[in-house]
Design an enzyme around this catalytic site. Structure first.
Site, PDB file in Angstrom:
ATOM      1  N   ALA A  10       0.829  -1.207   0.000  1.00 32.32           N
ATOM      2  CA  ALA A  10       0.000   0.000   0.000  1.00 32.32           C
ATOM      3  C   ALA A  10       0.864   1.257   0.000  1.00 32.32           C
ATOM      4  O   ALA A  10       0.495   2.282   0.546  1.00 32.32           O
ATOM      5  CB  ALA A  10      -0.918  -0.005   1.210  1.00 32.32           C
ATOM      6  N   ARG A  16      -3.535   7.848 -10.143  1.00 30.02           N
ATOM      7  CA  ARG A  16      -4.752   7.917 -10.957  1.00 30.02           C
ATOM      8  C   ARG A  16      -5.974   8.374 -10.159  1.00 30.02           C
ATOM      9  O   ARG A  16      -7.015   8.673 -10.719  1.00 30.02           O
ATOM     10  CB  ARG A  16      -4.999   6.543 -11.616  1.00 30.02           C
ATOM     11  CG  ARG A  16      -3.978   6.201 -12.687  1.00 30.02           C
ATOM     12  CD  ARG A  16      -3.961   4.725 -13.066  1.00 30.02           C
ATOM     13  NE  ARG A  16      -3.209   3.903 -12.097  1.00 30.02           N
ATOM     14  CZ  ARG A  16      -3.015   2.586 -12.207  1.00 30.02           C
ATOM     15  NH1 ARG A  16      -3.539   1.931 -13.237  1.00 30.02           N
ATOM     16  NH2 ARG A  16      -2.322   1.924 -11.300  1.00 30.02           N
ATOM     17  N   LYS A  23      -4.096   6.978  -1.518  1.00 27.16           N
ATOM     18  CA  LYS A  23      -5.168   6.075  -1.987  1.00 27.16           C
ATOM     19  C   LYS A  23      -5.668   5.165  -0.866  1.00 27.16           C
ATOM     20  O   LYS A  23      -6.872   4.936  -0.735  1.00 27.16           O
ATOM     21  CB  LYS A  23      -4.662   5.246  -3.174  1.00 27.16           C
ATOM     22  CG  LYS A  23      -5.711   4.280  -3.711  1.00 27.16           C
ATOM     23  CD  LYS A  23      -5.426   3.803  -5.120  1.00 27.16           C
ATOM     24  CE  LYS A  23      -4.385   2.740  -5.191  1.00 27.16           C
ATOM     25  NZ  LYS A  23      -4.275   2.160  -6.558  1.00 27.16           N
ATOM     26  N   GLY A  91       7.862   0.047  -7.720  1.00 31.47           N
ATOM     27  CA  GLY A  91       7.046  -1.051  -8.222  1.00 31.47           C
ATOM     28  C   GLY A  91       6.689  -2.074  -7.156  1.00 31.47           C
ATOM     29  O   GLY A  91       7.245  -2.093  -6.060  1.00 31.47           O
ATOM     30  N   ALA A 394     -42.541  25.243  24.023  1.00 33.09           N
ATOM     31  CA  ALA A 394     -42.150  25.691  22.682  1.00 33.09           C
ATOM     32  C   ALA A 394     -41.273  26.928  22.773  1.00 33.09           C
ATOM     33  O   ALA A 394     -41.554  27.839  23.553  1.00 33.09           O
ATOM     34  CB  ALA A 394     -43.397  25.986  21.865  1.00 33.09           C
TER      35      ALA A 394
HETATM   36  C1  UD1 Z   1      -1.482  -4.662 -10.221  1.00 35.43           C
HETATM   37  C2  UD1 Z   1      -0.801  -5.847 -10.907  1.00 35.43           C
HETATM   38  C3  UD1 Z   1      -1.727  -6.388 -11.990  1.00 35.43           C
HETATM   39  C4  UD1 Z   1      -3.033  -6.808 -11.345  1.00 35.43           C
HETATM   40  C5  UD1 Z   1      -3.657  -5.683 -10.521  1.00 35.43           C
HETATM   41  C6  UD1 Z   1      -4.796  -6.229  -9.683  1.00 35.43           C
HETATM   42  C7  UD1 Z   1       1.623  -5.421 -10.842  1.00 35.43           C
HETATM   43  C8  UD1 Z   1       2.802  -4.970 -11.600  1.00 35.43           C
HETATM   44  N1  UD1 Z   1       0.460  -5.404 -11.503  1.00 35.43           N
HETATM   45  O1  UD1 Z   1      -1.657  -3.640 -11.190  1.00 35.43           O
HETATM   46  O2  UD1 Z   1      -1.154  -7.501 -12.636  1.00 35.43           O
HETATM   47  O3  UD1 Z   1      -3.934  -7.237 -12.371  1.00 35.43           O
HETATM   48  O4  UD1 Z   1      -2.709  -5.096  -9.637  1.00 35.43           O
HETATM   49  O5  UD1 Z   1      -5.446  -5.235  -8.982  1.00 35.43           O
HETATM   50  O6  UD1 Z   1       1.750  -5.797  -9.695  1.00 35.43           O
HETATM   51  N2  UD1 Z   1       2.419  -0.413  -4.664  1.00 35.43           N
HETATM   52  C9  UD1 Z   1       3.434  -0.260  -3.752  1.00 35.43           C
HETATM   53  N3  UD1 Z   1       4.650   0.212  -4.173  1.00 35.43           N
HETATM   54  C10 UD1 Z   1       4.893   0.504  -5.480  1.00 35.43           C
HETATM   55  C11 UD1 Z   1       3.838   0.336  -6.409  1.00 35.43           C
HETATM   56  C12 UD1 Z   1       2.611  -0.131  -5.971  1.00 35.43           C
HETATM   57  O7  UD1 Z   1       3.266  -0.532  -2.562  1.00 35.43           O
HETATM   58  O8  UD1 Z   1       6.020   0.918  -5.777  1.00 35.43           O
HETATM   59  C13 UD1 Z   1       1.111  -0.889  -4.173  1.00 35.43           C
HETATM   60  C14 UD1 Z   1       0.007   0.126  -4.433  1.00 35.43           C
HETATM   61  O9  UD1 Z   1      -0.136   0.995  -3.342  1.00 35.43           O
HETATM   62  C15 UD1 Z   1      -1.211  -0.740  -4.651  1.00 35.43           C
HETATM   63  C16 UD1 Z   1      -0.652  -2.066  -5.129  1.00 35.43           C
HETATM   64  O10 UD1 Z   1       0.738  -2.056  -4.858  1.00 35.43           O
HETATM   65  O11 UD1 Z   1      -1.938  -0.956  -3.460  1.00 35.43           O
HETATM   66  C17 UD1 Z   1      -0.885  -2.299  -6.625  1.00 35.43           C
HETATM   67  O12 UD1 Z   1      -0.296  -1.238  -7.344  1.00 35.43           O
HETATM   68  P1  UD1 Z   1      -1.045  -0.594  -8.586  1.00 35.43           P
HETATM   69  O13 UD1 Z   1      -0.182   0.476  -9.143  1.00 35.43           O
HETATM   70  O14 UD1 Z   1      -2.431  -0.242  -8.236  1.00 35.43           O
HETATM   71  O15 UD1 Z   1      -1.023  -1.826  -9.606  1.00 35.43           O
HETATM   72  P2  UD1 Z   1      -2.031  -2.118 -10.796  1.00 35.43           P
HETATM   73  O16 UD1 Z   1      -1.659  -1.273 -11.952  1.00 35.43           O
HETATM   74  O17 UD1 Z   1      -3.416  -2.048 -10.337  1.00 35.43           O
HETATM   75 CA    CA Z   2      -4.439  -1.336  -8.469  1.00 38.91          CA
END
Ligand code: UD1
Ligand code: CA
Length: 476
Positions: A10, A16, A23, A91, A394
């Site tokens: 998280a 977005r 978020k 990531g 009242a």
């Molecule tokens: C991700 C998955 C995708 C899946 C989808 C399901 C990856 C690369 N992709 O995409 O395959 O279908 O979720 O919902 O994993 N986060 C971190 N640190 C970071 C980046 C993200 O903690 O550096 C956390 C975010 O806070 C979030 C979660 O990881 O809660 C997922 O990240 P998000 O960017 O929403 O991934 P999606 O594009 O939804």
């Molecule tokens: Ca997501």
């Protein structure tokens, strides 16, 4: 004993969402997104699936990986989990790696690491338990949850070979046109064998986008010939929230779920389409919720009540057999048999004891109103303590604010406050005292006294009576 650790990712900014609020903290049915995921994790041990897999235990709280606005998220979510910090947002693979020191410091070193995302709030303990169970049954290196989409989506696609073996997860950004047509997608719940996970994550290369994708571990496991298992669940349960359109869609689904649960539990909801009930609300049997009603926060409502129409109740406690019409309650407490409204307002600290009748256009704030008290029309009680069986005529007002501070008013049991009385606080009105219509009471009134005028003066002091004059004091 096979133990598992749970890691929730998280740390992301939630770009977005286009918001200054992280978020993870966006509210959904009254609770932050992340709290919904933690609720599901806490529910795992009590699920049906899990009961058959007694070989699995989790002896500790989930670990939440935070990054963007970590301190703010931590202060809201509090002590129900452990925290790890992702210093740079590189990531989902990098995020999980940031949890390694915390996982490896756990008392009983887990064999399995369960991973989910903090932005999939409809996830249930049952489906998480199913992924754990399948992982254990198949002795897999990695097990993950998939779902099936019907149209275009931003989920990672699950690529399988001709025999149906998983080959990799391809993110939409990198997917070919053919891969984009794949309907099986990655729902974002994984179990990993810990001994395999850490070295593989350390060796994970950055992708073209400069990130470390957790999903790339699947391709690596496949290339190594490792056992990969999948569980397929309803996509609805794993809807990920990336923007506010998805937030609203999930909110609607979740609210429907909440309403249905209340209905199964014996609450009548006349019009589910205009009724909004937060996740933390408890409602007793045979209570009826009328249209246009919003019940939020940690509200508790007893049995046999009628709430609405057009009513909002926030963080309040309501006893049994209460009737609240077209009114607003915030941080108020109502004992059994209280009626409020139409068009009245209980503000924080309002406490209405048993069978209080608070009619129309009345406001109570930070006040205790004794049992069986009537205040039927156009009145304001602020910072007051009332005994039982008081009659508030009242237009009665407690003038509680002198421009500098809030002052208290005490009204004794059985007192009769005439219409349009101004009670200039601080002031005490004794038991069974009476104020005449239009009195401006700026001095204490002793028990049984009758005061009238501006400023109010005593015209009579009645003797204390054996049988309470309460009944004769009551007015319609
Ligand atoms: C991700 C998955 C995708 C899946 C989808 C399901 C990856 C690369 N992709 O995409 O395959 O279908 O979720 O919902 O994993 N986060 C971190 N640190 C970071 C980046 C993200 O903690 O550096 C956390 C975010 O806070 C979030 C979660 O990881 O809660 C997922 O990240 P998000 O960017 O929403 O991934 P999606 O594009 O939804
Ligand atoms: Ca997501």
């Amino acid at each position: 004993m096979n133990t598992y650790a749970t890691v929730v990712l998280a740390a992301g900014k939630g770009t977005r969402m286009r918001s200054t609020l992280p978020k993870a903290l966006h509210p959904l049915a009254g609770e932050p997104l992340l709290a919904h995921v933690l609720n599901a994790i806490e529910a795992i041990p009590s699920t049906e699936t899990f009961a058959h897999y007694g070989t699995f235990t989790s002896a500790h709280d989930p670990i939440v990986v935070l990054g963007h606005e970590a301190a703010q998220v931590e202060s809201v979510i509090g002590q129900r989990c452990l925290y790890a910090l992702q210093a740079e947002l590189l990531g989902t693979g990098h995020a999980l790696l940031s949890a390694q020191p915390t996982v490896d410091a756990l008392d009983s070193l887990p064999q399995t690491v369960l991973v989910c995302y903090g932005d999939t709030p409809l996830i249930s303990g049952e489906i998480l338990a199913q992924v754990l169970a399948e992982h254990s049954r198949r002795q897999a290196v990695v097990t993950f949850l998939t779902g099936h989409v019907t149209g275009p989506s931003d989920y990672g696609r699950v690529v399988r070979d001709a025999e149906g073996r998983v080959q990799e997860i391809v993110e939409v950004k990198r997917a070919t046109e053919e891969q984009k047509r794949i309907k099986e997608v990655n729902s974002g719940v994984y179990c990993f064998d810990r001994a395999w996970l850490w070295p593989t994550l350390h060796a994970l290369p950055r992708n073209a986008a400069g990130e470390y994708y957790l999903t790339d571990l699947i391709g690596i496991a496949s290339a190594q010939g490792c056992e990969i298992a999948t569980v397929t669940g309803a996509l609805e349960e794993t809807l990920g929230i990336n923007n506010r359109v998805q937030l609203a869609a999930v909110e609607q689904l979740l609210r429907q779920r909440i309403l249905e649960q209340h209905m199964y539990d014996g609450v009548t909801i006349i019009d589910p389409a205009t009724t909004y009930i937060d996740a933390g609300v408890r409602i007793g049997m045979d209570t009826i919720i009328l249209p246009g009603t919003m019940i939020t926060g940690k509200t508790q409502i007893g049995t046999g009540c009628r709430i609405g129409p057009g009513t909002t109740v926030d963080h309040s406690i309501i006893g049994d057999n209460c009737v609240i019409r077209n009114s607003a309650l915030e941080e108020a407490t109502l004992e059994d048999g209280v009626s409020v409204g139409p068009f009245s307002h209980c503000r924080p600290g309002a406490y209405l004891a048993r069978n209080v009748r608070m009619g129309n256009f009345a406001e109570v704030k930070n006040s205790y109103v004794g049992a069986e008290t009537d205040m039927h029309h156009f009145s304001y009680l602020g910072d007051a303590t009332l005994g039982d069986h008081v009659n508030i005529g009242a237009g009665t007002i407690t003038c509680n604010y002198d421009g500098k501070r809030k002052n208290h008013t005490n009204i004794g049991a059985g007192a009769f406050i005439g219409s349009d009385t101004m009670l200039v606080a601080p002031v005490n009105v004794g038991e069974h005292a009476t104020t005449g219509a239009g009195a401006v009471v700026n001095k204490d009134v002793s028990a049984g006294a009758v005061v009238v005028g501006v400023p109010a003066r005593v015209i009579r002091v009645s003797q204390p009576v054996e049988s309470s004059p309460v009944e004769s004091n009551k007015k319609e």
